[in-house]
Design a protein around this motif. Sequence first.
Motif, short mmCIF file in Angstrom:
data_model
loop_
_atom_site.label_atom_id
_atom_site.label_comp_id
_atom_site.label_asym_id
_atom_site.label_seq_id
_atom_site.Cartn_x
_atom_site.Cartn_y
_atom_site.Cartn_z
N ASP A 103 -7.05 13.30 32.25
CA ASP A 103 -6.29 12.13 32.70
C ASP A 103 -6.10 12.11 34.22
N MET A 104 -6.61 13.11 34.92
CA MET A 104 -6.38 13.26 36.36
C MET A 104 -7.68 13.13 37.13
N THR A 105 -7.64 12.47 38.27
CA THR A 105 -8.81 12.36 39.13
C THR A 105 -9.02 13.68 39.87
N LEU A 106 -10.17 13.82 40.49
CA LEU A 106 -10.40 15.01 41.30
C LEU A 106 -9.35 15.12 42.39
N ALA A 107 -8.99 14.00 43.02
CA ALA A 107 -7.97 14.02 44.07
C ALA A 107 -6.64 14.52 43.51
N ASP A 108 -6.29 14.08 42.30
CA ASP A 108 -5.05 14.55 41.66
C ASP A 108 -5.09 16.06 41.48
N LEU A 109 -6.21 16.53 40.99
CA LEU A 109 -6.36 17.97 40.73
C LEU A 109 -6.35 18.77 42.02
N ARG A 110 -6.96 18.22 43.06
CA ARG A 110 -7.02 18.92 44.35
C ARG A 110 -5.63 19.09 44.97
N ALA A 111 -4.70 18.23 44.59
CA ALA A 111 -3.35 18.31 45.16
C ALA A 111 -2.54 19.46 44.57
N LEU A 112 -3.04 20.05 43.48
CA LEU A 112 -2.31 21.12 42.82
C LEU A 112 -2.64 22.48 43.42
N HIS A 113 -1.77 23.44 43.19
CA HIS A 113 -1.96 24.82 43.65
C HIS A 113 -2.13 25.73 42.44
N LEU A 114 -3.18 26.53 42.45
CA LEU A 114 -3.36 27.51 41.39
C LEU A 114 -2.30 28.59 41.49
N ARG A 115 -1.86 29.08 40.33
CA ARG A 115 -0.91 30.19 40.29
C ARG A 115 -1.65 31.53 40.33
N GLU A 116 -0.93 32.57 40.68
CA GLU A 116 -1.52 33.91 40.69
C GLU A 116 -1.97 34.32 39.30
N GLY A 117 -3.03 35.09 39.25
CA GLY A 117 -3.50 35.67 38.00
C GLY A 117 -3.77 34.64 36.94
N MET A 118 -3.17 34.86 35.76
CA MET A 118 -3.36 33.95 34.64
C MET A 118 -2.29 32.86 34.59
N GLY A 119 -1.49 32.77 35.64
CA GLY A 119 -0.53 31.68 35.71
C GLY A 119 0.74 31.94 34.94
N GLY A 120 1.23 30.90 34.27
CA GLY A 120 2.52 31.03 33.58
C GLY A 120 3.64 30.89 34.58
N THR A 121 4.43 31.95 34.72
CA THR A 121 5.56 31.92 35.66
C THR A 121 5.21 32.56 37.00
N SER A 122 3.97 32.93 37.21
CA SER A 122 3.59 33.57 38.47
C SER A 122 3.66 32.58 39.63
#
Length: 317
Positions: free
Chosen positions: A116-135
């Motif tokens: 449901d998100m464009t590439l621009a939408d996705l690019r605005a996000l920040h990946l979390r450390e490791g496998m994510g979750g609460t990191s």
Amino acid sequence: MISATKVRAGALGVLAACSLAVLPQLGQPTQAATPSARSAELARRLAGPDGHVMVVAHRGCWKATSENSLDAIAQCRAMRIDMVELDVRTSRDGVPVLMHDADVARTTDGTGRVADMTLADLRALHLREGMGGTSAATERRIPTLAEALAATGGEVLVNLDAKAVDPAVLLRIVDEAGLRGHVLFKAEASASEIAQHVPFVRDVHFQPILREPGMADDPVAAVASYDALAPVSYEIDVKTQGFLPRLTGALRARCARYWVNSLAGRIYDDHAALEDPDAVWGRLVAYGVDAIQTDHPGILKDYLSRSGLRSFACTPS
């Protein structure tokens, strides 16, 4: 890959949804620059068993980075890991990106479905450390498949787990990168399904996924059912430790790699391997396994080097 219970968009995904009609558009792999010695070595390794036990990094080398990130690929490349397994989904505007889950919530600081998100939408996000979750969130961004392939530099093999991708687009991106010889495609489907929908399957490196419960009565016949597709590797989802030796001879007779996942919660478990690698990784190699996918690729690589373990070698016909 394909669900064990249904064929989904990314299932015969990478492969089966393509038809003869798209073949002319795909063309031949782009001619890349003269490969490095490492790149040529890996291409040979992917083509068939070479005595080397292949280390496969599950979602990249994410322990000190972020899963399915460019840094996870770069870390594997620096560590000289053989292969990275990458998950691919498609943005709303049709761009294949690296993401395991259908929703971005676990691995980024955002929410929403990738589709449901464009590439621009996705690019605005920040990946979390490791496998994510609460990191913690990082400055890393969601990469496109094209960027991920470029990041390998031909010095890390790629196993594509296509969750939801137009296969024609996927294959075109691989060919534009000039990396068809460095990419392993996989599917969980019968040989007849694949043969029906994927006339070019023999022109790529292919790996079927077979699960012990569905082949326990006659595992050799299950393997033989894929002979017309000439797989370079077979991923076997084992449920009992005694099942592994039943396939060793059949896979060696076909000059194909024997792939098993030693991920947490499996019968051959990463956590147990950290405590006693001989009992997990060593036993796999003793049974003839020569491709191991793990969340601890560096530790597995060091173990194999330290122990001097080798496996079967052959020359593909």
